[in-house]
Design an enzyme around this catalytic site. Sequence first.
Site, mmCIF file in Angstrom:
data_model
loop_
_atom_site.group_PDB
_atom_site.id
_atom_site.type_symbol
_atom_site.label_atom_id
_atom_site.label_comp_id
_atom_site.label_asym_id
_atom_site.label_seq_id
_atom_site.Cartn_x
_atom_site.Cartn_y
_atom_site.Cartn_z
ATOM 1 N N HIS B 67 52.245 30.974 40.506
ATOM 2 C CA HIS B 67 53.046 30.166 39.589
ATOM 3 C C HIS B 67 53.091 28.703 40.047
ATOM 4 O O HIS B 67 53.033 27.769 39.243
ATOM 5 C CB HIS B 67 54.452 30.770 39.500
ATOM 6 C CG HIS B 67 55.442 29.905 38.784
ATOM 7 N ND1 HIS B 67 56.369 29.129 39.440
ATOM 8 C CD2 HIS B 67 55.646 29.685 37.462
ATOM 9 C CE1 HIS B 67 57.108 28.475 38.555
ATOM 10 N NE2 HIS B 67 56.700 28.789 37.347
ATOM 11 N N GLU B 70 49.945 27.078 39.044
ATOM 12 C CA GLU B 70 49.989 26.784 37.604
ATOM 13 C C GLU B 70 50.644 25.414 37.364
ATOM 14 O O GLU B 70 50.136 24.594 36.602
ATOM 15 C CB GLU B 70 50.763 27.893 36.888
ATOM 16 C CG GLU B 70 50.978 27.663 35.395
ATOM 17 C CD GLU B 70 52.425 27.899 34.976
ATOM 18 O OE1 GLU B 70 53.055 26.959 34.425
ATOM 19 O OE2 GLU B 70 52.939 29.019 35.184
ATOM 20 N N HIS B 71 51.772 25.168 38.024
ATOM 21 C CA HIS B 71 52.434 23.866 37.885
ATOM 22 C C HIS B 71 51.517 22.735 38.354
ATOM 23 O O HIS B 71 51.427 21.685 37.732
ATOM 24 C CB HIS B 71 53.707 23.839 38.748
ATOM 25 C CG HIS B 71 54.921 24.344 38.046
ATOM 26 N ND1 HIS B 71 56.031 23.564 37.831
ATOM 27 C CD2 HIS B 71 55.214 25.557 37.496
ATOM 28 C CE1 HIS B 71 56.964 24.279 37.203
ATOM 29 N NE2 HIS B 71 56.498 25.485 36.985
ATOM 30 N N GLU B 142 63.831 25.774 38.472
ATOM 31 C CA GLU B 142 63.386 26.855 37.581
ATOM 32 C C GLU B 142 63.891 28.199 38.125
ATOM 33 O O GLU B 142 64.373 29.055 37.368
ATOM 34 C CB GLU B 142 61.850 26.842 37.507
ATOM 35 C CG GLU B 142 61.295 27.780 36.461
ATOM 36 C CD GLU B 142 59.774 27.658 36.272
ATOM 37 O OE1 GLU B 142 59.264 28.361 35.401
ATOM 38 O OE2 GLU B 142 59.113 26.879 36.994
#
Lengths: 422, 426
Positions: B67, B70-71, B142
């Site tokens: 993840h 991905e950022h 997040e």
Amino acid sequence: MEFNNKRIKLGNGIYLNLIQTSKFKSNLLSYYFVRPLKREEVTKNSLVPLVLKRGTEALNTSIQIEKEFEEMYGANYSSAVNKRGERHIIRFTAEWANGEYLNNSELNFKVIDLLRSVIYNPYLEDGVFKKDYVNQEKENHRVRIESKINDKRSYAVNRCIEEMCKYEDFSIYPLGYVEDIDSIDEKNLYEQYIDLLNTSQIEIFYVGNYDDKIESHLISSNKIERENVAEIPRENVVVSVKQKNMINEKLDVNQGKIVIGYRTGIPFEDKLYNGLLIANDILGGGPNSKLFKNVREAESLAYYVSSTIIKYKSIMLVDGGIEFANYHKTVDIINKQLGLLKEGIFTDDDIEISKKSIKTSTESIGDSIFLISEFFLSQIIAKDKRSLEEMISDFNQVTREDIIKAASNITIDTIYFMNSSN
Amino acid sequence: MNTIVNDRINEKILYHELDSGLKIYFMPKPGFVKKYAVFTTNYGSIDNVFVPIGESDPIEVPEGIAHFLEHKLFEEEEANIFDKFSKLGAYVNASTSFNQTSYLFYTTDYFYDCLELLIKFVQSPYLTDENVEKEKGIIAQEIRMYEDNPKWRVFFNCLKAMYINHPIKIDIAGTVESINTITKELLYKSYNTFYHPSNMVLFVVGDLSFDEIIETVKKSEKIYEKTDFTVERIFEEEPKQISQKIIEEKMYVSTPLFYIGFKDYDLGLEGKESIKKDIVTNMILDMLFTPSSEFFNDLYNEGLIDSNFGAYYTGKKTYGHSLIVGQSEVPEKVHQRVVDLFSQNPADILIDDDFERLKKKNLGSFLMGFNSIEFIANNFTDLYFDKFNLLDYLDVLESISFEDLLNRFKEHFTPDNIVLSIVRPS
């Protein structure tokens, strides 16, 4: 893309809107009951769909209704209650697979009739709703209203609106109030339901493939003689802020939620409103916006931060999720970015990007059977006759001066902060 | 160029493989304004132990790294990739799941320019110590956001109760502590291992030309050696038992939320077999737990559940579970009723008439799904790495017999593989 649409009057304040399209593998039928948003009826209005779903004259229990929809190739039934400005809107929808793919030409009529009977022919005992059904749904409704605290972001937004619009009907929560549930019974709820049928503006939408047979069936089954419908007045747009509010609410949470409410004073009918929408998009629309770049990317303060315009009240809301300790730092950046917008410190690229982004989302409406019906409803409520193309072309006319002028009207009214109770 | 046609639903998919090993699939959607592309790697949060490309020993990477990557792929040396897409009027986004990471955009204009951008930014990571550090604050927020989301917590706790070793029990974003141990070097190691075109797929849907799509990708992609390399992913043996029967957490909520989970032991399937198991299990759940079922209505009328109640099965090659979800003042009672239900003979509670009706329902739902380009792209991609083509779904649906349901019922729903997760008001 232009829609091929027809609007037919079926009675006082009852309209059938037909949108012909063969683009989709389904058809959609929606009934919208439009009411004034009033504290005294909001809880009952939002309870009505739950009771209607319990049984019809022909199908006395919800299990029978469910099975019937499943039998129709899984026709999707849904109902929703929300507010648009100071209107309370109760929606009933069925979407079903296009019979052409299933060699089933009767399917359209079956679904149309079933949806209609859920709304108009409820199961009654002694001329009113069944007592057990009402009592059970009152309990479910109570839980549903209380559940609003489960989603912290929307709860925070809602709390900000509540405080900011304390003296306006817009502060009313569309699902109603727990303390108003006890006094509801099968009789007074049924009276409210009859009132809904008799005095609401009713907008019916059919989106999909249809022929003359379907059209005349929709017309004949929805024609109703009734008295005149109450006009809903245009919302009052508050222009000046008399007193700034700061609400600091302490809850057992891990992340602070900040919501800032602003008054813009620019009604949506005003030519300057398009300038306001673009100003809002530059400030906090997408990942290219000033808030995203400065609050998130430059300072790593938030994962989400954005701004939105509430059309009918001309309110702007900025919301974000942050560490509790970063409250002042975040407010300073938001204030600074809004200040720069008012001074005209943004590029022509920023304007172009916002115009394109609005164009893409406006054009995309045509790809969703549901959004097409929602778009037409918005246009009817706003008495706006423009097509999607005309709206896009109006956005393209907006100048830098319009944006600065619109932004100069944005005035802070209320800051809500969800803080830690620890 | 090859074509897969499904006349019944009047849809087709074209596909083509490039020299780099990248496979491109395209579904034409004449008349649609939106155009959508999704570029996906077969790499998600569960792939946390693997042998890096060019090495021989496995490594374990910090939780949340897929993840995090991905950022970071949105970072470019000169400009932010968001700016470039915004200038074309496109919406760009990405998501990381247990199994995949997807980069996507949709637009109404300038599609091929956007496609070029998509391929280029996913294939050219730009990581520095500084920009890796900067992301930690954003992802921490997040994670905090999810910590406050009771639906997310009750779901993840349920996975924690079911799985003993499998990394599916780890939150996709990791923890604030684990992401702080992520470095530029580790990110590059993960990237180089999993982002080879042979481990990826591009899916495009909209009113477009396939020739032009292929040409655009050819001129945009980096030069890759075609390789037979397949990533060695290491999963510790998962015992055929659950970790704990009940898991509870207190949060600021109004009513208790619950997940009842049944852990699946029939694993290792791919292609049609895997999809068949998926549909069969979901049909059982639909038969028992939707508003058209006796069980649902009994509990509803007794006030044990409300309309926020449902069930679904989800599974892949290395894991699978049925989840029954809802809110209730007395989740233990609901749990007990579910246990009682499954202790009965399946022939007494699964009904043939329901089976035929649910087949019709699935057919209609599947058809309606093709209204949405997002549905098509996401489902195609999701099934692609399971070695299954979305257009074959109806054939599998029709091959299912009532007998299949009876057999699966006995095997999957037992008193031993059931867990209960509750989030209660604090």
